[in-house]
Design an enzyme around this catalytic site. Sequence first.
Site: not given
Length: 193
Positions: A101, A103, A130, A139
């Site tokens: 992912n 972020h 990140s 997260d």
Amino acid sequence: MASGSGSNFEAIAAAIRSGELNASIELVIYNNPKAKVAERAARLGIPAQLMDHRTFDSREALDTAIAAQFKTHKVNWIIMAGWMRRVTQTLLSAFPRRILNIHPSLLPSFPGIHSVEQALNAGVKITGCSVHFVELIVDSGPIVMQAAVPILPDDSVESLQARIQMQEHIIFPRAIALAASQTASATANEISS
Ligand code: GAR
């Protein structure tokens, strides 16, 4: 997987085209009928499928359907490029340590939503983005790569977000390559030991 504009998706596609990233994008899944990512995918000739979360009974049902689609397309890695839904253990178990992912903050600072605004309101002087492995807590997973972005005195959410996104487009393809190569060498070590 994307929910919005798809600029990170397009940056990854460009990195593949230029030879920077040795990969192929087999399928884009998006959950919002109005997401611009669908237009980008059509322009690039990459299959995109709408899986509208509102048409599923539960998060698990959505994730079961997503996992099945990715398995059908023989996908090895799932890249969450602006996917704005929480994922469940169903998807994590189908692709263990194979989901990344991006972020828009220097995690673990400012997880969740409105992260750019959170950083501005906190008065920090440096924020960034990140890329991390996805785990159940939003997260929270191991960080693969980060880029720092200074906050300027006259920054708005929009101006800061634009500079963060420029860095996202640089680090995301690199982080995917790094995560894949580290995973490949870890697997090779396991096999030889
Ligand atoms: C990106 O800035 C990404 O960091 C953020 O959504 C944006 C998607 O932009 N993701 C999150 O906030 C996830 N919690 P894009 O659709 O243009 O790639």
